[in-house]
Design a protein around this motif. Structure first.
Motif, PDB file in Angstrom:
ATOM      1  N   ASN A  30       0.841  -1.210   0.171  1.00 42.88           N
ATOM      2  CA  ASN A  30       0.007   0.229  -0.100  1.00 42.88           C
ATOM      3  C   ASN A  30       1.008   1.269  -0.071  1.00 42.88           C
ATOM      4  O   ASN A  30       0.622   2.143  -0.784  1.00 42.88           O
ATOM      5  CB  ASN A  30      -0.937  -0.096   1.284  1.00 42.88           C
ATOM      6  CG  ASN A  30      -1.911  -1.125   1.143  1.00 42.88           C
ATOM      7  OD1 ASN A  30      -1.555  -2.258   0.986  1.00 42.88           O
ATOM      8  ND2 ASN A  30      -3.185  -0.773   1.465  1.00 42.88           N
ATOM      9  N   ARG A  31       1.859   1.291   0.863  1.00 44.61           N
ATOM     10  CA  ARG A  31       2.865   2.248   0.904  1.00 44.61           C
ATOM     11  C   ARG A  31       3.700   2.594  -0.468  1.00 44.61           C
ATOM     12  O   ARG A  31       3.799   3.652  -0.853  1.00 44.61           O
ATOM     13  CB  ARG A  31       3.998   2.291   2.050  1.00 44.61           C
ATOM     14  CG  ARG A  31       3.203   2.201   3.148  1.00 44.61           C
ATOM     15  CD  ARG A  31       4.090   1.720   4.381  1.00 44.61           C
ATOM     16  NE  ARG A  31       5.499   2.552   4.467  1.00 44.61           N
ATOM     17  CZ  ARG A  31       6.367   2.083   5.162  1.00 44.61           C
ATOM     18  NH1 ARG A  31       6.358   0.785   6.196  1.00 44.61           N
ATOM     19  NH2 ARG A  31       7.451   2.657   5.072  1.00 44.61           N
ATOM     20  N   CYS A  32       3.905   1.586  -1.254  1.00 45.01           N
ATOM     21  CA  CYS A  32       4.667   1.508  -2.436  1.00 45.01           C
ATOM     22  C   CYS A  32       3.419   2.281  -3.386  1.00 45.01           C
ATOM     23  O   CYS A  32       3.937   3.135  -4.257  1.00 45.01           O
ATOM     24  CB  CYS A  32       4.985   0.405  -2.845  1.00 45.01           C
ATOM     25  SG  CYS A  32       6.364  -0.253  -2.099  1.00 45.01           S
ATOM     26  N   HIS A  33       2.620   1.898  -3.436  1.00 43.99           N
ATOM     27  CA  HIS A  33       1.446   2.386  -4.199  1.00 43.99           C
ATOM     28  C   HIS A  33       1.127   3.980  -3.975  1.00 43.99           C
ATOM     29  O   HIS A  33       1.071   4.576  -5.004  1.00 43.99           O
ATOM     30  CB  HIS A  33       0.055   1.489  -4.207  1.00 43.99           C
ATOM     31  CG  HIS A  33      -0.414   0.746  -5.003  1.00 43.99           C
ATOM     32  ND1 HIS A  33       0.139  -0.299  -5.221  1.00 43.99           N
ATOM     33  CD2 HIS A  33      -1.440   0.795  -6.064  1.00 43.99           C
ATOM     34  CE1 HIS A  33      -0.396  -1.077  -6.422  1.00 43.99           C
ATOM     35  NE2 HIS A  33      -1.317  -0.602  -6.841  1.00 43.99           N
ATOM     36  N   SER A  34       0.853   4.048  -2.687  1.00 40.48           N
ATOM     37  CA  SER A  34       0.505   5.773  -2.563  1.00 40.48           C
ATOM     38  C   SER A  34       1.974   6.540  -2.773  1.00 40.48           C
ATOM     39  O   SER A  34       1.653   7.641  -3.281  1.00 40.48           O
ATOM     40  CB  SER A  34       0.337   5.465  -0.865  1.00 40.48           C
ATOM     41  OG  SER A  34       1.371   5.280  -0.232  1.00 40.48           O
ATOM     42  N   GLY A  35       3.182   6.095  -2.596  1.00 37.78           N
ATOM     43  CA  GLY A  35       4.307   6.636  -3.024  1.00 37.78           C
ATOM     44  C   GLY A  35       4.393   6.887  -4.596  1.00 37.78           C
ATOM     45  O   GLY A  35       4.556   8.103  -5.010  1.00 37.78           O
ATOM     46  N   TYR A  36       3.967   5.628  -5.175  1.00 37.32           N
ATOM     47  CA  TYR A  36       4.130   6.027  -6.709  1.00 37.32           C
ATOM     48  C   TYR A  36       3.008   6.948  -7.251  1.00 37.32           C
ATOM     49  O   TYR A  36       3.370   7.877  -8.089  1.00 37.32           O
ATOM     50  CB  TYR A  36       3.954   4.570  -7.616  1.00 37.32           C
ATOM     51  CG  TYR A  36       4.187   4.641  -8.802  1.00 37.32           C
ATOM     52  CD1 TYR A  36       5.225   4.531  -9.421  1.00 37.32           C
ATOM     53  CD2 TYR A  36       3.050   4.699  -9.669  1.00 37.32           C
ATOM     54  CE1 TYR A  36       5.449   4.553 -10.814  1.00 37.32           C
ATOM     55  CE2 TYR A  36       2.953   4.619 -10.945  1.00 37.32           C
ATOM     56  CZ  TYR A  36       4.303   4.782 -11.738  1.00 37.32           C
ATOM     57  OH  TYR A  36       4.397   4.787 -13.185  1.00 37.32           O
ATOM     58  N   TYR A  37       1.892   6.762  -6.782  1.00 37.63           N
ATOM     59  CA  TYR A  37       0.708   7.796  -7.292  1.00 37.63           C
ATOM     60  C   TYR A  37       0.602   9.190  -6.696  1.00 37.63           C
ATOM     61  O   TYR A  37      -0.258   9.781  -6.839  1.00 37.63           O
ATOM     62  CB  TYR A  37      -0.449   7.091  -7.139  1.00 37.63           C
ATOM     63  CG  TYR A  37      -0.664   5.880  -8.317  1.00 37.63           C
ATOM     64  CD1 TYR A  37      -0.814   6.274  -9.670  1.00 37.63           C
ATOM     65  CD2 TYR A  37      -0.449   4.626  -7.839  1.00 37.63           C
ATOM     66  CE1 TYR A  37      -0.712   5.323 -10.765  1.00 37.63           C
ATOM     67  CE2 TYR A  37      -0.583   3.539  -9.099  1.00 37.63           C
ATOM     68  CZ  TYR A  37      -0.852   3.913 -10.258  1.00 37.63           C
ATOM     69  OH  TYR A  37      -0.917   2.955 -11.351  1.00 37.63           O
TER      70      TYR A  37
END
Length: 476
Positions: A452-459
């Motif tokens: 989730n953190r990787c997703h939020s960071g990327y977007y």
């Protein structure tokens, strides 16, 4: 096979079997998407810290797989090309097929083009038939880079080594040394499974030439040096110690060795029954006899001590399993089993040819011929049964024909479009279908989960949460 009608029937059958395996992979490729498991983490790390700093971050903190790390940190997501993942599976499948043809073409180059193509198509069909996980072989980039890519590189290296001794003097030889060195460096730097396999293969070939042929081979000696240096680069990574330290059963040498041979024995028996490798071996015997007959241009490739080759073959297969038990204390994942079967099947036909040569030299090879019609009938029934029980083939067609892949594609595309919209907190509904051929795992309800953190960071969101009370198309 002397009867023209039977020969034509066999050729058509092989073509159909090849298409049965290849076509659904190509069609499903264009439904593929980046995986929430790892793909976004690699991309986010690169965009945050830069490409080379991302390599250091993973090398020091998780794994020494320096080459596969480079591949995943240079993924299409890094370049903002979301739809690039639709082309990755078909490119990887085709690259595996071409690498396989290159090796087969070299080993049986004395056979007709038709025979070489049929052999390649048959082997490819066997690979897909027996695969434990097509998603980990062709659709999930993290596994592709660590398992499928080094397998392709290993096939290419074996072709280069086989071809080396027929090369004329001139600039092509030093260039070939550079190319072979890169294949060793990249293959070993992609993952521990192929590291063990490549290192043992090189040692076995070089050792045989030195101990049995009394020949010091500078080319092979150099490749062994490159292999050891590459392995040292991988194992010295601080991240490996951190990764193994999280597994209480890692590092148990004797237990891992015993477990590896036990696991191999179980799966050898399974493959001999659940794949048509036995009837195909009988059909292959006439080709094997031509390869080892006096005057064959490839005869020397198979004129080896049959018993020794068999022991080395079994040992290398067991060693391929060993890193799973030694590194993390559990049986190998499906992606490791994918690699294992590829080299099991290739090695099986190679060892079979070596044994045929051994019997031929001693005049013990029977000249009796099995009736072509009866043999083809048995092979046909066995193949049909293998297809029926093949989890990979059935899953590929189920995901495609049921429309699940298309639904997954549509909903993942919609999710991506919503993720590109600005918001601090984003709640997403789960995808309505997760086709096993295409999908590993989704983001989690816990907002602090790594994916989730990787997703939020990327977007560029603060928080992304998977909310099971919402539908896939709901955003709030």
């Amino acid at each position: 096979m002397k009867h023209p009608l039977l020969d034509r029937l066999a050729t058509i059958t092989v073509v159909l079997l090849f298409l049965l395996a290849y076509v659904p992979l190509v069609l499903l490729s264009f439904h593929n998407h980046p995986s929430p498991a790892d793909d976004y983490c690699f991309a986010d790390t690169t965009l945050r810290y830069g490409f080379w700093q991302a390599q250091k971050y993973y090398y020091d903190g998780w794994t020494g797989r320096y080459f596969s790390n480079m591949l995943v940190h240079g993924s299409p997501l890094v370049w903002g090309w979301y739809d690039g993942y639709r082309f990755i599976p078909v490119l990887v499948v085709t690259a595996l097929l071409l690498a396989l043809y290159g090796l087969v073409n070299e080993l049986i180059r004395t056979e007709s083009l038709k025979t070489r193509l049929i052999a390649t198509a048959t082997l490819f069909f066997l690979f897909i038939l027996a695969m434990q996980s097509t998603v980990e072989a062709f659709f999930w980039m993290a596994a592709i880079a660590t398992y499928t890519v080094p397998t392709i590189l290993t096939l290419c290296l074996l072709r280069v080594i086989s071809r080396w001794y027929q090369l004329p003097s001139g600039p092509i030889k030093p260039l070939t040394v550079v190319w072979a060195s890169f294949l060793v460096f990249a293959g070993i730097g992609s993952g521990e499974t192929n590291l063990i396999l490549l290192l043992l293969l090189l040692l076995a070939i070089a050792g045989y030439r030195l101990l049995f042929l009394r020949t010091f081979d500078p080319f092979l000696a150099w490749l062994v040096v490159v292999a050891f240096v590459s392995a040292w680069l991988l194992f010295r990574a601080p991240g490996n110690a951190i990764r193994m330290g999280g597994n209480p059963h890692s590092g148990e040498l004797i237990t891992s060795m015993v477990s590896s041979f036990g696991w191999l024995g179980r799966w050898l028996a399974t493959w001999l029954v659940k794949t048509p490798i036995l009837p195909l071996s009988v059909l292959f015997l006439p080709i094997a006899r031509r390869l080892v007959r006096s005057g064959s241009a490839v005869r020397e490739l198979f004129m080896l001590p049959a018993g020794l080759v068999t022991l080395v073959y079994i040992g290398i297969l067991a060693a391929t399993i060993f890193p799973s038990y030694y590194g993390i204390g559990i049986p190998p994942f499906a992606r490791t089993m994918n690699v294992l079967f590829i080299f099991f099947a290739l090695g099986w036909f190679y060892v079979l040819t070596v044994w045929v040569g051994w019997f031929e030299r001693r005049g013990k090879m029977s000249t009796a011929q099995i009736g072509s019609v009866a043999l083809l009938a048995v092979a046909g029934v066995w193949i049909a049964g293998s297809i029926w029980f093949s989890l990979s083939i059935k899953q590929l067609y189920k995901d495609w024909l049921s429309g699940n892949a298309a639904t997954f594609d549509r909903e993942m595309t919609e999710r991506h479009e919503r993720l590109t919209q600005p918001a601090d907190t984003l709640r997403l509904g789960p995808i309505s279908v997760y086709p096993p051929s295409l999908f590993i795992e989704d983001i989690k309800p816990e907002q602090k989960h790594w994916w989730n953190r990787c997703h939020s960071g990327y977007y560029h969101h603060k928080v992304i949460i998977l909310d099971s009370t919402l539908t896939a198309s709901t955003l709030r």
